[in-house]
Enzyme design. Structure first.
Site, PDB file in Angstrom:
ATOM      1  N   ARG A   1     -16.660  10.830 -12.041  1.00 15.18           N
ATOM      2  CA  ARG A   1     -15.356  11.467 -12.239  1.00 15.18           C
ATOM      3  C   ARG A   1     -15.430  12.661 -13.197  1.00 15.18           C
ATOM      4  O   ARG A   1     -14.545  12.876 -14.022  1.00 15.18           O
ATOM      5  CB  ARG A   1     -14.327  10.441 -12.718  1.00 15.18           C
ATOM      6  CG  ARG A   1     -13.915   9.456 -11.628  1.00 15.18           C
ATOM      7  CD  ARG A   1     -12.851   8.498 -12.099  1.00 15.18           C
ATOM      8  NE  ARG A   1     -13.356   7.653 -13.177  1.00 15.18           N
ATOM      9  CZ  ARG A   1     -12.607   7.033 -14.070  1.00 15.18           C
ATOM     10  NH1 ARG A   1     -11.308   7.156 -14.018  1.00 15.18           N
ATOM     11  NH2 ARG A   1     -13.151   6.287 -15.000  1.00 15.18           N
TER      12      ARG A   1
ATOM     13  N   SER B   1       6.522  -3.644 -14.725  1.00 16.10           N
ATOM     14  CA  SER B   1       5.662  -3.203 -15.812  1.00 16.10           C
ATOM     15  C   SER B   1       6.477  -2.504 -16.891  1.00 16.10           C
ATOM     16  O   SER B   1       7.467  -1.827 -16.603  1.00 16.10           O
ATOM     17  CB  SER B   1       4.578  -2.272 -15.281  1.00 16.10           C
ATOM     18  OG  SER B   1       5.148  -1.166 -14.643  1.00 16.10           O
TER      19      SER B   1
ATOM     20  N   GLU C   1       3.699  -7.064 -17.583  1.00 13.00           N
ATOM     21  CA  GLU C   1       2.402  -6.855 -16.912  1.00 13.00           C
ATOM     22  C   GLU C   1       1.307  -6.207 -17.768  1.00 13.00           C
ATOM     23  O   GLU C   1       0.469  -5.475 -17.239  1.00 13.00           O
ATOM     24  CB  GLU C   1       2.594  -6.037 -15.611  1.00 13.00           C
ATOM     25  CG  GLU C   1       3.603  -6.662 -14.654  1.00 13.00           C
ATOM     26  CD  GLU C   1       3.831  -5.846 -13.376  1.00 13.00           C
ATOM     27  OE1 GLU C   1       2.970  -5.051 -12.993  1.00 13.00           O
ATOM     28  OE2 GLU C   1       4.895  -6.022 -12.758  1.00 13.00           O
TER      29      GLU C   1
ATOM     30  N   TRP D   1      -4.251  -1.147  -0.498  1.00 10.74           N
ATOM     31  CA  TRP D   1      -4.936  -0.509  -1.621  1.00 10.74           C
ATOM     32  C   TRP D   1      -6.299  -1.105  -1.899  1.00 10.74           C
ATOM     33  O   TRP D   1      -6.852  -0.977  -2.990  1.00 10.74           O
ATOM     34  CB  TRP D   1      -4.021  -0.522  -2.856  1.00 10.74           C
ATOM     35  CG  TRP D   1      -2.779   0.303  -2.629  1.00 10.74           C
ATOM     36  CD1 TRP D   1      -2.559   1.179  -1.596  1.00 10.74           C
ATOM     37  CD2 TRP D   1      -1.579   0.332  -3.418  1.00 10.74           C
ATOM     38  NE1 TRP D   1      -1.312   1.744  -1.691  1.00 10.74           N
ATOM     39  CE2 TRP D   1      -0.685   1.244  -2.801  1.00 10.74           C
ATOM     40  CE3 TRP D   1      -1.179  -0.326  -4.578  1.00 10.74           C
ATOM     41  CZ2 TRP D   1       0.584   1.515  -3.310  1.00 10.74           C
ATOM     42  CZ3 TRP D   1       0.095  -0.048  -5.087  1.00 10.74           C
ATOM     43  CH2 TRP D   1       0.958   0.865  -4.471  1.00 10.74           C
TER      44      TRP D   1
ATOM     45  N   HIS E   1      10.079  -5.330  -3.997  1.00 13.45           N
ATOM     46  CA  HIS E   1      10.271  -3.959  -4.458  1.00 13.45           C
ATOM     47  C   HIS E   1       9.513  -3.020  -3.535  1.00 13.45           C
ATOM     48  O   HIS E   1       8.356  -3.264  -3.191  1.00 13.45           O
ATOM     49  CB  HIS E   1       9.775  -3.793  -5.896  1.00 13.45           C
ATOM     50  CG  HIS E   1       9.628  -2.367  -6.302  1.00 13.45           C
ATOM     51  ND1 HIS E   1      10.719  -1.552  -6.500  1.00 13.45           N
ATOM     52  CD2 HIS E   1       8.528  -1.600  -6.508  1.00 13.45           C
ATOM     53  CE1 HIS E   1      10.283  -0.335  -6.814  1.00 13.45           C
ATOM     54  NE2 HIS E   1       8.977  -0.333  -6.821  1.00 13.45           N
TER      55      HIS E   1
ATOM     56  N   GLU F   1      13.248   2.515  -4.273  1.00 14.51           N
ATOM     57  CA  GLU F   1      13.304   3.844  -4.871  1.00 14.51           C
ATOM     58  C   GLU F   1      14.447   4.626  -4.236  1.00 14.51           C
ATOM     59  O   GLU F   1      14.576   4.665  -3.027  1.00 14.51           O
ATOM     60  CB  GLU F   1      11.984   4.565  -4.611  1.00 14.51           C
ATOM     61  CG  GLU F   1      11.970   5.996  -5.075  1.00 14.51           C
ATOM     62  CD  GLU F   1      10.721   6.717  -4.592  1.00 14.51           C
ATOM     63  OE1 GLU F   1       9.630   6.175  -4.765  1.00 14.51           O
ATOM     64  OE2 GLU F   1      10.863   7.803  -4.037  1.00 14.51           O
TER      65      GLU F   1
ATOM     66  N   HIS G   1       9.372   8.663 -12.471  1.00 12.28           N
ATOM     67  CA  HIS G   1       8.229   9.573 -12.393  1.00 12.28           C
ATOM     68  C   HIS G   1       8.388  10.732 -13.347  1.00 12.28           C
ATOM     69  O   HIS G   1       7.488  11.551 -13.496  1.00 12.28           O
ATOM     70  CB  HIS G   1       8.049  10.075 -10.962  1.00 12.28           C
ATOM     71  CG  HIS G   1       7.770   8.954 -10.015  1.00 12.28           C
ATOM     72  ND1 HIS G   1       8.757   8.305  -9.320  1.00 12.28           N
ATOM     73  CD2 HIS G   1       6.614   8.334  -9.685  1.00 12.28           C
ATOM     74  CE1 HIS G   1       8.224   7.342  -8.589  1.00 12.28           C
ATOM     75  NE2 HIS G   1       6.924   7.335  -8.799  1.00 12.28           N
TER      76      HIS G   1
HETATM   77  N1  GLN Z   1       5.645  -4.416 -10.396  1.00  8.66           N
HETATM   78  C1  GLN Z   1       4.968  -3.157 -10.316  1.00  8.66           C
HETATM   79  C2  GLN Z   1       5.236  -2.373 -11.591  1.00  8.66           C
HETATM   80  O1  GLN Z   1       6.273  -2.475 -12.115  1.00  8.66           O
HETATM   81  C3  GLN Z   1       5.421  -2.356  -9.133  1.00  8.66           C
HETATM   82  C4  GLN Z   1       4.722  -1.030  -9.058  1.00  8.66           C
HETATM   83  C5  GLN Z   1       4.936  -0.251  -7.775  1.00  8.66           C
HETATM   84  O2  GLN Z   1       5.911  -0.375  -7.101  1.00  8.66           O
HETATM   85  N2  GLN Z   1       4.015   0.610  -7.445  1.00  8.66           N
HETATM   86  O3  GLN Z   1       4.416  -1.639 -12.067  1.00  8.66           O
HETATM   87 ZN    ZN Z   2       7.602   1.143  -7.099  1.00  7.11          ZN
END
Ligand code: GLN
Ligand code: ZN
Length: 776
Positions: free
Chosen positions: A23, A453, A504, A581, A661, A685, A714
């Site tokens: 990297r 998180s 988390e 992923w 989610h 979202e 974001h």
């Molecule tokens: N539970 C995860 C977090 O809060 C969800 C992250 C995501 O949707 N990419 O980080």
């Molecule tokens: Zn998300």
């Protein structure tokens, strides 16, 4: 047309990772952004990386002088590279151009990352991969002009080193098809309508590449395989016909390879490209079939993409050979071997993975091994299959070894999957569940929560790294995490949130964390793959049947629940996202693998419930990303993906509230699937699209709990109470107060604490105001 026509090489790769084996590019680019490395230093690092890549590819057997080595470096993103080369920079960045209109490196980075009030270009996923490109903004007024000589300079740089490389540029049709209308464009404006204005600039670009010494250029046109873009397959094929008859007719240009990976070309695009006056076509034979014969192939080279550019398994050379052989039947002037796509989607080198089980390693191929496989096939194409028989047989033997290896097939796991019946996928009546949950949870109107998180602070990352190096014992690290969880729980109590999370902190990554705790997965040390810009992820390798040797999250959730009377959400990553992923085994249908992961999660949910956890969230942010590019493949995908989520969650008692989610704003195609997940609460979202998705959800008749994200995580911007209140009003109004939840857009791990606390305070305040208004 060029006078001396160097034939196309018999083997090539369509692109190579550009982030560096360790990297190096990330470090240099981030140092430059932080002001610790000047532009010259950055350019020097980049040039060294390009040199190392060429040297390595030549060592692996690609030719120095035959255009088989692609010049596919990028400082950030290949779509942005092409947009900048043709001058398609949004108006808001116009001031960053040089006096002659050129777009330098700083302007390039600023458009990618934003500056002050000037928002960055939007980012979105590149076809059905986890790579994000920067979405060009093109309007009726966008003036195209050659604005960067970077492509030509790299060709010249290679020449000076004794290489004739093949520059790789996103083609004009794909550039426009992936663009969005610039701000202020009239309703219904399609960037593709600007094709005729763009083509002369591409012609100029080709001439500059020729002048720099390129014999061949590769124009990437993956848009021609997709059925998920604004333009229809017919419109795209028409555009390709126009683009390549014009570019092909240009006198001063390198020979042109048009490359279209990621799936099968549409019939119309295949016919159009076969007839176009270009010299070579590259097609994906790992995700597409050998196409029918077509007029115009006689003079062309066909590059059969038989080595998978997107997964890490050692290629089946015998099968690859057969497909190349079938391709020869189409009557093209030459058939060459290639990768299906650029290798940017796989790590550099299996040889770097000293900690990997050697048997597993022998089944794998990263970019370097894939290059070697292409070189082998090319040798065979030149000297006959017998000349490569030994290597072909070794690949077949590795494949056979993998099929029979312990762990690849686990009898218990298979028996459990085989015994599944319809009831295992069904949680029963939603209204009955909702009543049981209302009784058990006693939540207020408009319950507030977060996505899981909390900020991953420098402290957390440092503690994790120290634990990894053995500087913190397991017990010390655990104590650190417990303190962190206690802090996060106390903060949420103080903020007045209703359903809490533990934050988390123990997870480096929401997929890797589970991969590390499940059988059937392996993790790499250096297997980084670019995700976007300077960001890379290290996908796990799902190689065998999946099972859960022990509970994974239960202790953390139970500890967090012990600190509060409010409901604590258990947090799991769903089967589809775990697959999306990771690098997933390719020897069985994805749906079968997903069900194995689902059963492991189902057991985890049962253990969470037994330990007193009453709300459990199963994240599926990648549900939309894996949607196949071809419409015909979408129903089957939605069937197994939704099925695996239901299998994971359907064992939960009616009174246990299951959340999910999702995070992307194009819900169009998957909206019915979201309802079919049958979660009790779905957070989604919505803030970036200013709540547009709310209307779609309302129209779809979705009846369960729904939390349209009320602010964009974001961005570090703190949303005002009134702003959140307006979104809530809209949700409450349009959804007729059907079980609306209040939450941010996504997890908070990338944010800092200051903005997080301020934003959540406003979120709670706005909720309180709306509640008061509703009960007045
Ligand atoms: N539970 C995860 C977090 O809060 C969800 C992250 C995501 O949707 N990419 O980080
Ligand atoms: Zn998300």
């Amino acid at each position: 047309m060029t006078d001396s026509r160097t034939p196309f090489p018999h083997g090539t790769i369509l692109g190579y990772p550009r982030i560096g084996r360790r990297r190096e590019l990330k470090r240099a680019v981030e140092a430059h952004w932080a002001g610790r490395l000047d532009a010259e230093g950055l350019e020097r690092t980049a040039a060294e990386l390009r040199r190392a890549t060429r040297t390595r590819l030549a060592e692996l057997g690609l030719g120095r002088g035959d255009s088989s080595i692609p010049e596919s470096f990028s400082f950030y993103d290949q779509v942005h590279d092409a947009a900048v080369a043709v001058g398609a920079l949004p108006e808001r960045f116009a001031g960053l151009r040089g006096a002659d209109g050129s777009i330098g490196l700083d302007a390039y980075f600023t458009a990618a990352r934003g500056a002050g009030d000037d928002a960055a270009l939007e980012m979105t996923k590149w076809f059905d991969t986890n790579y994000h490109y920067l979405v060009p903004e093109i309007g009726p007024e966008t003036r195209f002009s050659l604005s960067s000589d970077r492509f030509a300079r790299q060709v010249a740089e290679a020449r000076a080193d004794g290489y004739t490389t093949r520059p790789v540029v996103v083609g004009p049709v794909t550039l426009l098809a992936l663009a969005k209308p610039a701000d202020g464009a009239p309703a219904g404006f399609a960037p593709l309508s600007r094709l005729d204005d763009l083509l002369p600039v591409y012609a100029e670009l080709l001439a500059s590449l020729r002048a720099a010494g390129a014999e061949w250029v590769q124009l990437d046109e993956p848009a021609l395989v997709s059925e998920s873009l604004a333009a229809s397959a017919e419109e795209l094929a028409d555009a390709a016909a126009r683009a390549y008859s014009l570019l092909g007719a240009a006198v001063d240009r390198p020979q042109v390879l048009v490359a279209a990976g990621y799936a099968q070309l549409s019939d119309a695009a295949w016919t159009a490209l076969a007839a176009a006056p270009v010299e070579a076509l590259a097609i994906d034979l790992t995700r597409g079939d050998v196409p029918p014969a077509a007029a115009g192939l006689e003079g062309k080279t066909l590059v059969g993409g038989v080595i998978d550019g997107r997964n890490v398994w050692r290629g089946d050379l015998a099968g690859a050979w057969d497909r190349l052989d079938a391709l020869r039947g189409l009557g093209a002037a030459q058939v060459s071997a290639g990768t299906s796509t650029s290798l940017q989607h796989v790590p550099h080198d299996v040889e770097d993975e000293s900690a990997l089980d050697p048997r597993l390693a022998s089944w794998l191929a990263f970019a370097d091994q894939k290059t070697a496989q292409v070189v082998t096939l090319a040798e065979g194409l030149v000297s006959g299959r017998d000349s490569i028989a030994e290597v072909v047989d070794a690949a077949s033997a590795a494949l056979a070894d993998r099929r029979g290896a312990p762990g690849v097939r686990d009898g218990d796991v298979r028996a459990r999957v085989a015994a599944l019946g319809a009831a295992d996928f069904d949680r029963g009546d939603y209204d009955a569940r909702a009543a049981a949950q209302d009784a058990q949870l006693a939540l207020p109107l408009l319950p507030t929560t977060t996505i899981g998180s909390f900020p991953q602070t420098g402290d957390i990352r440092r503690a994790r790294a120290r634990h990894g190096r053995g500087e913190l014992t397991g017990a010390e690290y655990e104590a650190f995490l417990r303190d962190e969880i206690a802090r996060v729980v106390a903060l949420q109590e103080d903020l007045g949130l209703d359903v809490l999370v533990h934050g988390e902190p123990e997870r480096n990554d929401m997929v890797q964390y589970f991969a590390e705790h499940l059988d059937g997965f392996a993790v790499t040390q250096h297997g980084w793959v670019q995700s976007y810009g300077s960001r890379a992820t290290r996908p796990s390798i799902l190689w065998g049947d999946v099972s859960r040797p022990a509970p994974i999250t239960v202790d953390w959730s139970v500890f967090a629940q012990s600190l509060t009377d409010k409901p604590m959400k258990g947090m799991l990553t769903g089967p589809v996202t775990i697959l999306a992923w990771s690098f997933v085994r390719d020897d069985q249908p994805l749906g079968d693998t997903a069900n194995q992961v689902a059963l492991a999660l189902r057991d985890e949910i049962a253990d969470l419930e037994a330990a007193g956890i009453r709300v459990i969230q199963v994240d599926e942010p990648a549900l939309r990303e894996l949607l196949p590019l071809k419409q015909a493949d979408q129903p089957a995908y939605l069937d197994w993906s939704v099925g695996s989520f239901r299998l994971a969650t359907a064992g939960a008692a009616p009174a246990t509230q299951v959340h999910t989610h999702l995070c992307y704003s194009e819900f169009d195609v998957v909206i019915d699937a979201i309802a079919a997940l049958d979660a009790d609460v779905t957070s989604i979202e919505a803030a970036r699209s200013r709540g547009e998705v709310i209307g779609d959800i309302a129209a779809s008749g979705f009846a369960a709990g729904i939390g349209p994200g009320v602010y964009d995580i974001h961005s570090p911007r703190v949303p005002a109470v009134a702003e959140i209140g307006a979104l809530l009003d809209r949700a409450v109004g349009e959804l007729a107060l059907r079980r609306v939840w209040v939450n941010p857009d996504c997890g908070l791990k990338t944010r800092g604490y200051d903005e997080t606390v301020a934003s959540l305070r406003n979120l709670v305040a706005a909720t309180t105001q709306v509640r008061e208004r509703l009960s007045a």
